[in-house]
Scaffold this motif. Sequence first.
Motif, mmCIF file in Angstrom:
data_model
loop_
_atom_site.group_PDB
_atom_site.id
_atom_site.type_symbol
_atom_site.label_atom_id
_atom_site.label_comp_id
_atom_site.label_asym_id
_atom_site.label_seq_id
_atom_site.Cartn_x
_atom_site.Cartn_y
_atom_site.Cartn_z
ATOM 1 N N PRO A 338 0.079 -2.485 -7.522
ATOM 2 C CA PRO A 338 -0.421 -1.377 -6.707
ATOM 3 C C PRO A 338 -1.070 -0.309 -7.593
ATOM 4 C CG PRO A 338 1.975 -1.296 -6.862
ATOM 5 C CD PRO A 338 1.523 -2.406 -7.754
ATOM 6 N N ARG A 419 4.197 1.623 -7.459
ATOM 7 C CA ARG A 419 3.004 2.482 -7.352
ATOM 8 C C ARG A 419 2.868 3.413 -8.570
ATOM 9 N NH1 ARG A 419 1.756 7.151 -3.396
ATOM 10 N NH2 ARG A 419 4.008 7.396 -3.344
ATOM 11 N N LEU A 442 6.977 1.494 0.335
ATOM 12 C CA LEU A 442 5.582 1.746 -0.041
ATOM 13 C C LEU A 442 5.427 2.326 -1.454
ATOM 14 C CD1 LEU A 442 4.164 3.237 3.308
ATOM 15 C CD2 LEU A 442 4.217 0.847 2.617
ATOM 16 N N ARG B 131 -0.242 7.114 1.430
ATOM 17 C CA ARG B 131 0.386 6.021 0.669
ATOM 18 C C ARG B 131 -0.052 4.670 1.213
ATOM 19 N NH1 ARG B 131 6.633 6.477 -0.087
ATOM 20 N NH2 ARG B 131 6.583 7.229 2.035
ATOM 21 N N LYS B 132 -0.156 4.585 2.549
ATOM 22 C CA LYS B 132 -0.586 3.317 3.148
ATOM 23 C C LYS B 132 -2.047 3.038 2.820
ATOM 24 C CE LYS B 132 2.610 2.703 6.921
ATOM 25 N NZ LYS B 132 2.819 2.746 8.359
ATOM 26 N N TYR B 134 -3.592 3.998 0.177
ATOM 27 C CA TYR B 134 -3.634 3.609 -1.237
ATOM 28 C C TYR B 134 -3.241 2.138 -1.406
ATOM 29 C CZ TYR B 134 -2.678 3.401 -6.181
ATOM 30 O OH TYR B 134 -2.690 3.019 -7.502
ATOM 31 N N LEU B 135 -2.125 1.773 -0.774
ATOM 32 C CA LEU B 135 -1.646 0.389 -0.938
ATOM 33 C C LEU B 135 -2.585 -0.621 -0.292
ATOM 34 C CD1 LEU B 135 2.202 0.531 -0.462
ATOM 35 C CD2 LEU B 135 0.904 0.068 -2.531
#
Lengths: 507, 169
Positions: A338, A419, A442, B131-132, B134-135
Amino acid sequence: MKEPQVISFNEVDQKELEFDVVVIGSGPGGGLSALRACERGLKVAVFEMGPGLKTKDFVMDEATAYQNLYQEAAGRTTLGGEVTILQGRTLGGGSAINWTSSFETPDLTLRTWQEKYSLTHLNRESLKGHFEKVKELIGVATWEIPPNANNELLAQGLKKLGVSYASIPRNVRGCQNLGYCGFGCPTGAKQSSFRTSLARGSSLGASIYCDAFVKKLLIKKDKVYALEVCPRTAVLGEAPNNKVKAKTFICAAGAIGTPGLLLRSLVPDPHNSLGKRTFLHPTTICGATFKEEVAPFYGAPQTIYSDAFIPRDLNERRPGYKLEVPPIHPLLLATSLPLKGKQHRELMKRLAYTQAIIALQRDGFHQESPGGQVLVKKGQVFLDYQLTPYMQEGFKRSLLTMGEVQFAAGAEEVFPVHRHGEKVKSWQAFKNQISNLSMAPLDLKVVSAHVMGGCAMGKEPKESVTDIKGRYHHLENLYIRDGSLFPTSLGTNPMLSILALVDHLEV
Amino acid sequence: MKRRALLKGAIIGPLVLGVPLLYQSPLFQNSVPDLRHLKDKEAKVFEALLNAWTEDWPSSNLDSSQRLKALDAVLEVVRPDKRAELLLAIKLLAFAPSCFFLTGSINPWASSSETKKVLDLWKTSSQEIPRKLYLGFSSLFAATYYGGQDSWAGVGYPGPPEVIKGSAL
Ligand SMILES: Cc1cc2nc3c(=O)[nH]c(=O)nc-3n(C[C@H](O)[C@H](O)[C@H](O)COP(=O)(O)OP(=O)(O)OC[C@H]3O[C@@H](n4cnc5c(N)ncnc54)[C@H](O)[C@@H]3O)c2cc1C
Ligand code: SF4
């Protein structure tokens, strides 16, 4: 064994078909139950939504494989994107694309089922003969060839730390040690269901339909009387439906697939238990780079494991995890990281020197790890799965374990797949990094290749979906024969347990 | 109201690994004349994101407009709910008021340094939507680069080995 004959559903003209037994799904569960029905002299048909690809069609190309052989082109995730889920969608289901690790159900898992779920009939003794039979069917044997460097480094690190490990039995015959099992074995060595049970079933007269999406079960009173089937390619648009009638219906569409189909069919579910307690073995990944080449893309993918971090006691509170390694090819690594820009580029450049360990967490053994819920919205199937703080604590411990093993094996740099993950050069720096990283959904990359549960077996209809013979509690002629039957996850790779359980239920 | 829908799904995660196959399809090689799903403004956002994301990545035979066409074409074949979600995300990023909400700027797409700032913001954000995004973009863009054989040399992957014919067959 000759591979089975398949019929593409795109070429089926009849509006109505009729059999004694129909099986939905051609994975390990579906393949074996179809074979057993054929052996009883019944007229059997298998309906598989994936394409009818066989050994000669497999090309060792990642993108082609993901697009053709995996559910949602290998991009399936949980509802909120927290876990990436890999599942097969092809002739042979997961057995066509899996990594061939073949384990029996762990003792502690069977004891949990006996004590907490009243499945007293499933014990080491009662399953012994079934494990022997299915091992013979799919050619499970000790792997005698030395592990590739990816696996060997796991062994070396564990050995240095004094942690137990062992080699993994595999279901192959004449394996060339290529390492491309995840793309469909191009040599036919892997004993997937289309090389074993379906091949035999076909020779006994079973009709095997591919590209055949089962939309729903049609129900009258307390019985299923037909399936509604359409070509897979038509699913997204307006599809003409074909009716398939039978006396007995066997659902083996896999976890997520089976509860999804039942929910879509509005089967009676008075206790709202359908699709609940779906498990994933949520898996964390830790990468490392070494001075010497690892070439993690070549060689049998999984040959070393450690169960040293799986609890041995029924009352153990902490989540346990099994250690294995994944095969690493460019697309899989690129999409798992990621990261962006230079950071991503730097790690990709070291692909040939990269080693990775995965930690598969047992779920379903503790109230704070209750599994997910399969949902159907507008005909589409989803899995809502929460990564609880309890599980996150397990993720943190698993990363620490994997990093320590990699440094012990001589890694130059280790990086958690996260991440905010950074590659670091020392065990101390790695420990500091992990203690500061959030394990929240996430943030940490979590994947799954083992979906289980959602149609748990049990004695009480209030607490389960099927009876102890795998018959759906509320419909007379509907049976389930796949990994969705498990009341918890297994704590080990599922294929062999699915086969032994189905063999046991079919007697 | 529409933004709330983004909170629920996985954004574009579910598209990812199937994308590269399109590069090999005749449809792509014959060059798709128009973008069907990504309208002008939205295509620009996508292109800006893609370029910023993949800066420093190995050079490849495909330019960003070709990658964009492939991404557009993949929208043809994905689950309708996923397609709707991705298109909604891109629409919101192309529309000044919602773009401000998601990026802190009304049009960061015109300059590559501004686009990179947005990516950094998403990467470190503790909010769920960034965040979503980005992923989702992370796996989508990685897939467009590393799915094809043109990327192999840059990462030292020699390609698949020889198969000895006939042993298990
Ligand atoms: C990459 C990968 C590696 C793995 N490695 C291992 C390993 O090394 N060892 C191990 O033990 N396990 C491994 N597994 C897991 C193992 O393959 C699965 O647990 C097993 O295949 C599940 O068997 P099943 O019969 O329950 O269902 P599946 O194998 O999932 O089969 C279900 C089939 O039903 C079809 N289907 C679904 N819905 C419908 C519908 N509506 N209509 C028609 N057909 C439908 C699907 O397309 C699929 O082919 C791996 C899995 C993956 C993805
Ligand atoms: S290692 Fe190669 S030959 Fe052996 S089972 Fe896997 S893909 Fe087939």
